[in-house]
Motif scaffolding. Structure first.
Motif, PDB file in Angstrom:
ATOM      1  N   GLY A   3       0.826  -1.193   0.000  1.00 40.86           N
ATOM      2  CA  GLY A   3       0.000   0.000   0.000  1.00 40.86           C
ATOM      3  C   GLY A   3       0.863   1.247   0.000  1.00 40.86           C
ATOM      4  O   GLY A   3       2.083   1.185   0.199  1.00 40.86           O
ATOM      5  N   PRO A  18       0.060  -4.011   3.783  1.00 41.20           N
ATOM      6  CA  PRO A  18      -1.370  -4.021   4.104  1.00 41.20           C
ATOM      7  C   PRO A  18      -1.572  -4.335   5.587  1.00 41.20           C
ATOM      8  O   PRO A  18      -0.879  -5.184   6.153  1.00 41.20           O
ATOM      9  N   GLY A  53     -12.344   6.856  -2.341  1.00 40.92           N
ATOM     10  CA  GLY A  53     -11.535   6.035  -3.239  1.00 40.92           C
ATOM     11  C   GLY A  53     -10.350   5.389  -2.548  1.00 40.92           C
ATOM     12  O   GLY A  53      -9.667   4.551  -3.138  1.00 40.92           O
ATOM     13  N   SER A  54     -10.081   5.783  -1.318  1.00 42.63           N
ATOM     14  CA  SER A  54      -8.980   5.180  -0.573  1.00 42.63           C
ATOM     15  C   SER A  54      -9.286   3.718  -0.274  1.00 42.63           C
ATOM     16  O   SER A  54     -10.444   3.351  -0.066  1.00 42.63           O
ATOM     17  N   GLU A  55      -8.229   2.914  -0.269  1.00 44.33           N
ATOM     18  CA  GLU A  55      -8.388   1.477  -0.063  1.00 44.33           C
ATOM     19  C   GLU A  55      -7.987   1.113   1.362  1.00 44.33           C
ATOM     20  O   GLU A  55      -6.803   1.055   1.688  1.00 44.33           O
ATOM     21  N   GLN A  57      -8.845  -1.508   4.874  1.00 47.51           N
ATOM     22  CA  GLN A  57      -9.461  -2.752   5.306  1.00 47.51           C
ATOM     23  C   GLN A  57     -10.818  -2.411   5.926  1.00 47.51           C
ATOM     24  O   GLN A  57     -11.039  -1.274   6.359  1.00 47.51           O
ATOM     25  N   ALA A  84      -5.243  -0.985   2.981  1.00 50.02           N
ATOM     26  CA  ALA A  84      -5.333  -2.191   2.161  1.00 50.02           C
ATOM     27  C   ALA A  84      -4.670  -1.945   0.808  1.00 50.02           C
ATOM     28  O   ALA A  84      -4.412  -2.875   0.066  1.00 50.02           O
ATOM     29  N   GLY A  85      -4.409  -0.684   0.500  1.00 53.43           N
ATOM     30  CA  GLY A  85      -3.819  -0.316  -0.788  1.00 53.43           C
ATOM     31  C   GLY A  85      -3.444   1.156  -0.747  1.00 53.43           C
ATOM     32  O   GLY A  85      -2.849   1.631   0.203  1.00 53.43           O
ATOM     33  N   LYS A  86      -3.887   1.878  -1.767  1.00 57.15           N
ATOM     34  CA  LYS A  86      -3.569   3.313  -1.840  1.00 57.15           C
ATOM     35  C   LYS A  86      -4.572   4.098  -0.987  1.00 57.15           C
ATOM     36  O   LYS A  86      -5.783   3.899  -1.116  1.00 57.15           O
ATOM     37  N   VAL A  87      -4.042   4.963  -0.141  1.00 57.30           N
ATOM     38  CA  VAL A  87      -4.897   5.715   0.793  1.00 57.30           C
ATOM     39  C   VAL A  87      -4.450   7.183   0.795  1.00 57.30           C
ATOM     40  O   VAL A  87      -3.251   7.467   0.828  1.00 57.30           O
TER      41      VAL A  87
END
Ligand code: FES
Length: 115
Positions: A3, A18, A53-55, A57, A84-87
């Motif tokens: 992430g 993550p 759009g932020s990823e 958990q 969990a990814g891009k935030v």
């Protein structure tokens, strides 16, 4: 998948595994987020706004209970929210900095009105 968390308004960014909390990432990126409870979801001082759009958990039951009434506002507790990814995270200015920024903006507006 790794992430990446970007903190605004500074634009500082850090790669994370993550499951890393936003608070841990902020500390590693030297982005100050106030806390008093040490990350136990008790003080509410670490509230941040997560951009759409932020990823992340899925929110835990504990954090959901703590943030009851703020559903849909994109506010999360940095000590509980996990990447969990891009935030993209909006970190509120501390009150003194916010007051100085408002005063500077007001002064600039007044100076602009002199012409
Ligand atoms: S650090 Fe206290 S609620 Fe997050």
């Amino acid at each position: 998948m790794n992430g990446e968390i970007t903190f605004w308004p500074s634009g500082r960014s850090i790669k994370v595994k993550p499951g890393t909390t936003l608070l841990d990432a902020a500390r590693r990126a030297n982005v100050p987020i106030k806390t008093r409870c040490g990350g136990k979801a008790a003080c509410f001082m670490c509230k941040v706004t997560v951009r759409p759009g932020s990823e992340l958990q899925p929110i835990s039951d504990n954090e959901r209970r703590k943030l009851a009434g703020m559903d849909g506002s994109h506010i999360r507790l940095a000590c509980q929210a996990r990447a969990a990814g891009k935030v993209d995270v909006e970190v509120p200015l501390d009150p003194l900095r916010a007051a100085v920024a408002r005063q500077l903006a007001r002064q600039a507006e007044e100076d602009g009105n002199l012409w």
